[in-house]
Design an enzyme around this catalytic site. Structure first.
Site, short mmCIF file in Angstrom:
data_model
loop_
_atom_site.label_atom_id
_atom_site.label_comp_id
_atom_site.label_asym_id
_atom_site.label_seq_id
_atom_site.Cartn_x
_atom_site.Cartn_y
_atom_site.Cartn_z
N ASN A 210 31.21 12.00 35.25
CA ASN A 210 31.70 13.34 35.57
C ASN A 210 33.17 13.48 35.22
O ASN A 210 34.02 12.74 35.73
CB ASN A 210 31.52 13.61 37.07
N GLU A 211 33.47 14.41 34.35
CA GLU A 211 34.83 14.80 33.99
C GLU A 211 35.74 13.63 33.60
O GLU A 211 36.81 13.44 34.19
CB GLU A 211 35.46 15.61 35.13
#
Length: 423
Positions: free
Chosen positions: A161-162
């Site tokens: 994630n990110e």
């Protein structure tokens, strides 16, 4: 400006909400984030503690989300629970997440599963975290074990994630310390002392934007894709990116282009071999000659003081499709506000932007809002309210907001009432 009713979204379109394990489960005591938020000199406003106790209340939470009409639930697995010590995998934790997945199945929700959402085991941070060259192999081993135990119940897999968030934060003047300067930052110095390592080696995922960090994260992503595909070759696998709509004020053109290239494009180019790319956008960033431009006086802002700009999502979806050339899945989009009327208008505009992308032939697979519940928002603690479902901090009682009902009703009609807005 023209407004045209949009035909129902494609069959199988994901209408959902997202959570992240550490932000909702509670008592994730073996994670590096738990360590960091409880250190002297911490940058966290408060510790996560019990969060919203989703770890124990997942059955009623999932039932609530399904009752609203949503079709998908994005949530994350906690590596620190599954592998609390290196090489020691918890059968109980794996069984827990299997029950979560089965509950989603029982209620007709498709599962979008994030294997790593910011938090890592404490032992990984002690081993050099997301700058250590062994981390990709460690992460791939974890992904292989998880997929062997749970993969048959996963509909879409997100590896990381990110990974680009630290680069975005550094571009706007937050963090980004080079390894040789980390000893001067109280929280990193305290972490190093607690872990028994040098401060230069403290490299948590969420705060590491160095070149070494980029290489390790990219290698970890690719190793994870291979590990997941070795068990489920048919599974859609990608990662999710924190892409902002980058704008330039007069004098800021070169700076804005540099940020767009380093934060958005670099990671989108790395996504070209994936099955999809997850896009997570909350607004825009405007750069002038001095850096991040201040928000003009009188402009509506969210609880974090940022401009409310839902139009940014359409721009980043278009950019992702053009640069990565793979299907796009909106895996996060939302607004931090106490005013749900404001949130509802934000969601309407953002989803209309997705409709406009679809109308132009862009392959968008779903819209997943951030976040399902008011929760622990990392360094900001519990103050920002992104949730479509309110959670009373004393009783933990859940109460759906009008925005939750709107998104659920939209899901029930597959977006039939959405209006596509074009200039």
């Amino acid at each position: 400006m023209n407004t045209t009713p949009h035909a129902p979204f494609p069959d199988g379109f994901h209408w959902g909400v997202a959570t992240a394990g550490h932000q909702v489960e509670g008592n994730n005591v073996n994670s590096d984030t738990w360590l960091l938020e409880n250190l002297p000199g911490t940058i966290f406003a408060e510790p996560s503690g019990d969060a919203i106790d989703h770890y124990h209340r997942y059955r009623e939470d999932i039932a609530l989300l399904a009752s609203l009409g949503l079709t998908s639930y994005r949530f994350s697995l906690e590596w620190a629970r599954i592998e609390p010590e290196e090489g020691q995998f918890s059968a109980a934790a794996l069984a827990h997440y299997r029950r979560v997945l089965e509950t989603c199945r029982e209620h007709g929700l498709r599962t979008v599963v994030t294997y790593h959402h910011f938090t890592s085991p404490r032992w990984l941070l002690a081993a050099g975290g997301w700058e250590d060259p062994e981390t990709p192999a460690r992460f791939a081993r974890y992904c292989k074990v998880v997929t062997e135990h749970l993969g048959d119940l996963v509909d879409v897999a997100c590896t990381l994630n990110e990974p680009n968030l630290p680069s975005l934060l550094a571009a706007i003047g937050i963090g980004g310390e080079a390894p040789e300067h980390r000893a001067s930052v109280p929280v990193w110095a305290a972490a190093a002392e607690r872990l028994g390592i040098e401060a230069r080696r403290v490299a948590p995922f969420q705060f590491t934007g160095s070149e070494a960090g980029f290489e390790v994260k990219l290698a970890a992503h690719r190793a994870a894709v291979a590990a997941i595909k070795s068990y489920r070759p048919d599974l859609m696998v990608g990662w999710t990116l924190a892409n902002s709509d980058i704008h330039a004020a007069p004098g800021g053109e070169e700076r804005a282009e540099t940020v767009r290239r380093e934060v958005n494009e670099r990671y989108l180019l790395a996504s070209r071999d994936d099955d999809f790319v997850g896009i997570q956008t909350y607004g825009r960033h405007v750069f002038d000659a001095d850096g991040l431009a201040p928000v003009p006086a009188g402009t509506p802002v969210n609880q974090l003081g940022e401009e409310i700009y839902p139009q940014g999502l359409e721009a980043t979806v278009r950019e992702a499709a053009a640069v990565a050339g793979v299907p796009v899945l909106v895996t996060e989009n939302g607004l931090a506000t106490e005013d749900d009327t404001q949130r509802l208008e934000y969601l309407r505009t953002a989803v209309a932007g997705v409709a406009a992308c679809l109308a132009d032939g862009i392959d968008v697979r779903g819209y997943i809002a951030w976040t399902a519940f008011d929760n622990f928002e990392w360094i900001f603690g519990y103050r920002p309210k992104f949730g479509l479902v309110a959670v009373d901090r004393d009783t933990l009682v859940r109460t759906p907001k009008p925005s939750a009902h709107w998104l659920g009703d939209t899901a029930r009609t597959n977006g039939a009432g959405i209006v596509s807005v074009t200039q």
